[in-house]
Design an enzyme around this catalytic site. Structure first.
Site, mmCIF file in Angstrom:
data_model
loop_
_atom_site.group_PDB
_atom_site.id
_atom_site.type_symbol
_atom_site.label_atom_id
_atom_site.label_comp_id
_atom_site.label_asym_id
_atom_site.label_seq_id
_atom_site.Cartn_x
_atom_site.Cartn_y
_atom_site.Cartn_z
ATOM 1 N N ASP A 89 64.752 46.646 -62.764
ATOM 2 C CA ASP A 89 65.889 47.555 -62.615
ATOM 3 C C ASP A 89 65.367 48.991 -62.568
ATOM 4 O OD1 ASP A 89 68.268 49.218 -63.296
ATOM 5 O OD2 ASP A 89 69.225 47.289 -63.672
ATOM 6 N N ASN A 101 77.372 40.484 -65.114
ATOM 7 C CA ASN A 101 78.697 41.093 -64.972
ATOM 8 C C ASN A 101 79.396 40.615 -63.701
ATOM 9 O OD1 ASN A 101 78.172 42.717 -67.258
ATOM 10 N ND2 ASN A 101 77.152 44.263 -66.010
ATOM 11 N N HIS A 111 82.191 45.905 -65.511
ATOM 12 C CA HIS A 111 81.029 46.791 -65.336
ATOM 13 C C HIS A 111 80.057 46.343 -64.248
ATOM 14 C CE1 HIS A 111 82.409 48.867 -68.912
ATOM 15 N NE2 HIS A 111 82.440 47.704 -69.528
ATOM 16 N N GLN A 112 80.527 45.512 -63.315
ATOM 17 C CA GLN A 112 79.652 45.167 -62.189
ATOM 18 C C GLN A 112 79.655 46.323 -61.195
ATOM 19 O OE1 GLN A 112 80.768 41.647 -59.977
ATOM 20 N NE2 GLN A 112 78.793 41.534 -58.919
ATOM 21 N N HIS A 155 73.817 38.883 -60.008
ATOM 22 C CA HIS A 155 72.527 39.184 -60.632
ATOM 23 C C HIS A 155 72.610 39.008 -62.139
ATOM 24 C CE1 HIS A 155 74.861 42.921 -60.337
ATOM 25 N NE2 HIS A 155 74.284 43.302 -61.455
ATOM 26 N N PHE A 156 71.484 38.617 -62.693
ATOM 27 C CA PHE A 156 71.338 38.483 -64.135
ATOM 28 C C PHE A 156 70.381 39.572 -64.611
ATOM 29 C CE2 PHE A 156 73.209 34.296 -65.098
ATOM 30 C CZ PHE A 156 73.428 33.837 -63.806
ATOM 31 N N HIS A 157 70.792 40.300 -65.627
ATOM 32 C CA HIS A 157 69.904 41.270 -66.272
ATOM 33 C C HIS A 157 69.146 40.558 -67.398
ATOM 34 C CE1 HIS A 157 72.199 45.019 -64.940
ATOM 35 N NE2 HIS A 157 73.145 44.091 -64.774
HETATM 36 P P1 AMP Z 1 75.649 45.784 -62.687
HETATM 37 O O1 AMP Z 1 76.360 46.903 -63.387
HETATM 38 O O2 AMP Z 1 75.593 44.524 -63.502
HETATM 39 O O3 AMP Z 1 76.192 45.553 -61.287
HETATM 40 O O4 AMP Z 1 74.142 46.263 -62.564
HETATM 41 C C1 AMP Z 1 73.559 46.753 -61.391
HETATM 42 C C2 AMP Z 1 72.172 47.182 -61.758
HETATM 43 O O5 AMP Z 1 71.440 47.424 -60.563
HETATM 44 C C3 AMP Z 1 72.118 48.487 -62.570
HETATM 45 O O6 AMP Z 1 71.485 48.235 -63.815
HETATM 46 C C4 AMP Z 1 71.290 49.428 -61.702
HETATM 47 O O7 AMP Z 1 70.429 50.233 -62.452
HETATM 48 C C5 AMP Z 1 70.531 48.462 -60.812
HETATM 49 N N1 AMP Z 1 70.109 48.980 -59.526
HETATM 50 C C6 AMP Z 1 70.837 49.691 -58.637
HETATM 51 N N2 AMP Z 1 70.113 49.958 -57.531
HETATM 52 C C7 AMP Z 1 68.889 49.382 -57.721
HETATM 53 C C8 AMP Z 1 67.698 49.292 -56.938
HETATM 54 N N3 AMP Z 1 67.599 49.854 -55.716
HETATM 55 N N4 AMP Z 1 66.648 48.620 -57.457
HETATM 56 C C9 AMP Z 1 66.721 48.070 -58.683
HETATM 57 N N5 AMP Z 1 67.812 48.105 -59.465
HETATM 58 C C10 AMP Z 1 68.884 48.752 -58.997
#
Ligand code: AMP
Length: 140
Positions: free
Chosen positions: A33, A89, A95-96, A102-104
């Site tokens: 991330d 999310n 908060h998506q 995607h999984f964090h």
């Molecule tokens: P979410 O809020 O679950 O949709 O998380 C999206 C995540 O994508 C956030 O933690 C961002 O920091 C991350 N993100 C956005 N753009 C990029 C990118 N180009 N490369 C890596 N991570 C990213």
């Protein structure tokens, strides 16, 4: 809502945008991330282009599920973290921000990592029975 094909993650999959790749197979890509909550904050995505978890095919879901523990082990080994959260999310209200599943994997190190505000209520016997039945009936 953005179409999955237009997302940042789709552009990473297509090689239009760079990423710090940590894992890739036929169905899954994992990369760092770029706005990490802690060192090693990693995103694991299916190559299938859908916005929400409930839209994933069984094949894509199985592929992600199979590699999540392996990637989590690697994140812990590389960062020295002994605790982590897996966050997933679905929907703006949840908060998506990127509408590609995607999984964090978020290491918890000291005060760095995922902050949670958790406000539980209490499940009554009747409500629990009704809800469990409704959900069980809705499973396809
Ligand atoms: P979410 O809020 O679950 O949709 O998380 C999206 C995540 O994508 C956030 O933690 C961002 O920091 C991350 N993100 C956005 N753009 C990029 C990118 N180009 N490369 C890596 N991570 C990213």
């Amino acid at each position: 809502m953005a179409k999955p094909s237009a997302t940042i993650f789709a552009r990473i999959l297509d090689g239009e945008l760079p990423c710090h790749r940590v894992y890739e197979d036929d169905h899954v890509l994992a990369f760092l991330d770029v706005f990490p909550l802690s060192d090693g904050h990693t995103l694991v995505i299916p190559k299938e282009r859908v916005a929400f978890l409930h839209q994933l095919s069984d094949t894509a879901a199985a592929a992600v599920g199979r590699c999540l523990p392996r990637i989590a082990r690697a994140v812990m080994k590389a960062t020295g973290a002994e605790a982590y959260n897996v966050l997933q999310n679905n929907g703006s209200a949840a908060h998506q921000a990127v509408f590609h599943v995607h999984f964090h994997i978020i290491p918890k190190v000291g005060d760095r990592g995922l902050g949670l505000s958790w406000h539980p209520s209490s499940l009554t016997q009747d409500r629990g029975a009704d809800l469990a039945q409704a959900i069980a009936d809705a499973i396809d």
